[in-house]
Write an enzyme that holds these catalytic residues in place. Structure first.
Site, PDB file in Angstrom:
ATOM      1  N   CYS A  51       0.848  -1.206   0.000  1.00 38.41           N
ATOM      2  CA  CYS A  51       0.000   0.000   0.000  1.00 38.41           C
ATOM      3  C   CYS A  51       0.881   1.252   0.000  1.00 38.41           C
ATOM      4  O   CYS A  51       1.737   1.408   0.868  1.00 38.41           O
ATOM      5  CB  CYS A  51      -0.902  -0.016   1.232  1.00 38.41           C
ATOM      6  N   CYS A  54       0.519   3.378   3.409  1.00 39.42           N
ATOM      7  CA  CYS A  54       0.936   2.880   4.717  1.00 39.42           C
ATOM      8  C   CYS A  54       2.275   3.498   5.123  1.00 39.42           C
ATOM      9  O   CYS A  54       3.094   3.851   4.279  1.00 39.42           O
ATOM     10  CB  CYS A  54       1.061   1.356   4.692  1.00 39.42           C
ATOM     11  N   HIS A 113      -4.049   0.448   8.253  1.00 35.46           N
ATOM     12  CA  HIS A 113      -4.586   0.133   6.931  1.00 35.46           C
ATOM     13  C   HIS A 113      -5.978  -0.520   7.008  1.00 35.46           C
ATOM     14  O   HIS A 113      -6.776  -0.413   6.079  1.00 35.46           O
ATOM     15  CB  HIS A 113      -3.594  -0.814   6.225  1.00 35.46           C
ATOM     16  N   ASN A 153     -13.466   9.704  -0.833  1.00 40.14           N
ATOM     17  CA  ASN A 153     -14.085   8.728  -1.711  1.00 40.14           C
ATOM     18  C   ASN A 153     -13.823   7.379  -1.086  1.00 40.14           C
ATOM     19  O   ASN A 153     -12.685   6.951  -1.032  1.00 40.14           O
ATOM     20  CB  ASN A 153     -13.381   8.780  -3.076  1.00 40.14           C
ATOM     21  N   SER A 161      -9.388   3.581  -5.361  1.00 40.13           N
ATOM     22  CA  SER A 161      -8.419   2.550  -5.737  1.00 40.13           C
ATOM     23  C   SER A 161      -7.661   1.965  -4.551  1.00 40.13           C
ATOM     24  O   SER A 161      -7.054   0.924  -4.666  1.00 40.13           O
ATOM     25  CB  SER A 161      -7.430   3.129  -6.754  1.00 40.13           C
ATOM     26  N   HIS A 164      -6.890   1.972   2.039  1.00 42.40           N
ATOM     27  CA  HIS A 164      -6.302   2.649   3.210  1.00 42.40           C
ATOM     28  C   HIS A 164      -7.168   3.875   3.556  1.00 42.40           C
ATOM     29  O   HIS A 164      -7.551   4.619   2.671  1.00 42.40           O
ATOM     30  CB  HIS A 164      -4.870   3.097   2.891  1.00 42.40           C
ATOM     31  N   HIS A 166      -8.269   7.216   3.867  1.00 42.53           N
ATOM     32  CA  HIS A 166      -7.694   8.494   3.427  1.00 42.53           C
ATOM     33  C   HIS A 166      -8.727   9.338   2.704  1.00 42.53           C
ATOM     34  O   HIS A 166      -9.742   8.842   2.231  1.00 42.53           O
ATOM     35  CB  HIS A 166      -6.493   8.256   2.504  1.00 42.53           C
ATOM     36  N   GLN A 168      -9.020  13.447   0.478  1.00 40.35           N
ATOM     37  CA  GLN A 168      -8.251  14.362  -0.355  1.00 40.35           C
ATOM     38  C   GLN A 168      -8.659  15.802  -0.075  1.00 40.35           C
ATOM     39  O   GLN A 168      -9.750  16.060   0.419  1.00 40.35           O
ATOM     40  CB  GLN A 168      -8.473  14.044  -1.832  1.00 40.35           C
TER      41      GLN A 168
HETATM   42 ZN   LIG Z   1      -2.232   1.208   3.752  1.00 37.32          ZN
END
Ligand SMILES: [Zn+2]
Length: 340
Positions: A51, A54, A113, A153, A161, A164, A166, A168
């Site tokens: 990833c 990570c 993760h 998203n 995609s 993990h 996250h 933006q």
């Molecule tokens: Zn990750």
């Protein structure tokens, strides 16, 4: 509330954008013969060596992520907006274009993760909120930046995609379409009434109490009257703040709590890590008077009736207006029962 709204087709008005949504409650019972999505409920490891988000892993541009312990922010390696684009415009008859500059960042919510916001402690979500506040100030103070869009998203169904946790932050020199519409509608209401449009809306929602999913001292989570997505919700601060940096420390924590409550309810709804796009709409950073703004966070989840049936915005939605079957009130009844 008028019973006709639960039985007969009608359209509802979005006070923030000036657009209408077609609601067809009588269709909610029709059998489903369309596409089923595959949703993965597999357990992910806390650290995935492959990833790029990570801690300690190498990103595609060769940079190594730090051994971060809570929130980690970096400038997007494949940014949609750049600071180095030249300033230009095209005005050639009916061909019109303008250059756009900006900065796009990625924000990892946690080094773990395997988690999502729904799995995180309120205190850890609050660290994400504080990071959003810092970025709004940092990016917004850049001369070039007039608007900061924070969003997430989540889920492969949404085209995300990487699992993990996250989000933006895209910041840019002009106001994007959705923000421009909300800016205008809030401004015209504020100029006329000298009160916040969402503040007055919230007052009416709290009085009728039909679309409220959760509230604490400072925030309300509700399904907006004009919701388009089947389980669309909105988090609104009770005070008419223009942006997230106006929150006190305890209000930030209350916001994190509201995020925790709704994301947990979402995951419980279809016993799946619930996919959605969420985003915060708040005052532009253009140096103008933005007193008409009342910031809010929206969740647009695509799932319709199970973890595998997705709502598609196609056909009439593409050519006419958005349309929904299950009403906002029916969605609220289900979500409300799941708030713990
Ligand atoms: Zn990750």
């Amino acid at each position: 509330m008028d019973n006709n709204l639960q039985d007969y087709s009608h359209k509802r008005y979005n006070i923030l954008t000036g657009e209408w949504v077609l609601v067809s409650p009588h269709r909610a019972k029709r059998p489903w013969q369309g596409q089923n999505e595959t949703i993965s409920n597999e357990q992910r490891p806390a650290h995935d060596p492959s990833c790029y988000l990570c801690a300690r892993n190498t990103r595609i541009n060769g940079e190594i992520n730090p051994d971060y312990k809570d929130v980690f922010i970096f400038t997007n390696d494949f940014a949609a907006l750049q600071t180095t684009s030249p300033i230009f415009s095209v005005n050639d008859g009916l061909f019109k274009a303008e250059s756009e500059q900006g900065i796009c960042k990625v924000i990892c919510f946690s080094p773990d993760h395997s988690k999502s916001l729904a799995d995180m402690e309120v205190e850890d979500i609050n660290k994400v909120v504080e990071a959003w506040q810092k970025e709004y100030i940092l990016l917004g103070s850049n001369e070039m930046i007039n608007y900061v869009q924070i969003f997430e998203n989540k889920g492969a169904v949404m085209g995300c995609s990487n699992p993990h946790p996250h989000g933006q932050i895209w910041s840019q020199s002009t106001l994007p379409n959705e923000v421009e519409k909300k800016d205008q509608h809030q401004k015209s209401y504020y100029d006329k009434n000298k009160r916040s449009l969402l503040g007055d809306y919230l007052k009416q929602e709290l009085e009728v109490n039909e679309r409220i999913i959760y509230q604490n001292d400072d925030f309300v989570v509700l399904a907006p009257f004009w919701a388009v997505w089947p389980f669309e919700t909105m988090i609104v601060p009770k005070k008419a703040y223009t942006n997230i940096t106006e929150l006190s420390a305890s209000e930030s924590l209350a916001f994190a709590e509201a995020i925790s409550k709704i994301t947990k309810a979402y995951d419980a709804l279809f016993q799946t890590s619930f996919p959605y796009s969420s985003g915060i709409h708040q005052a532009p950073t253009n140096g103008e008077n933005n007193d008409h703004w009342h910031w809010h966070m929206s969740f647009y989840p695509p799932l319709l009736r199970s973890a595998t049936v997705k709502k598609f915005m196609v056909g009439y939605e593409m050519f006419g207006s958005p349309q929904r079957d299950i009403t906002a009130e029916q969605a609220v009844d289900r979500l409300k029962a799941l708030v713990k």
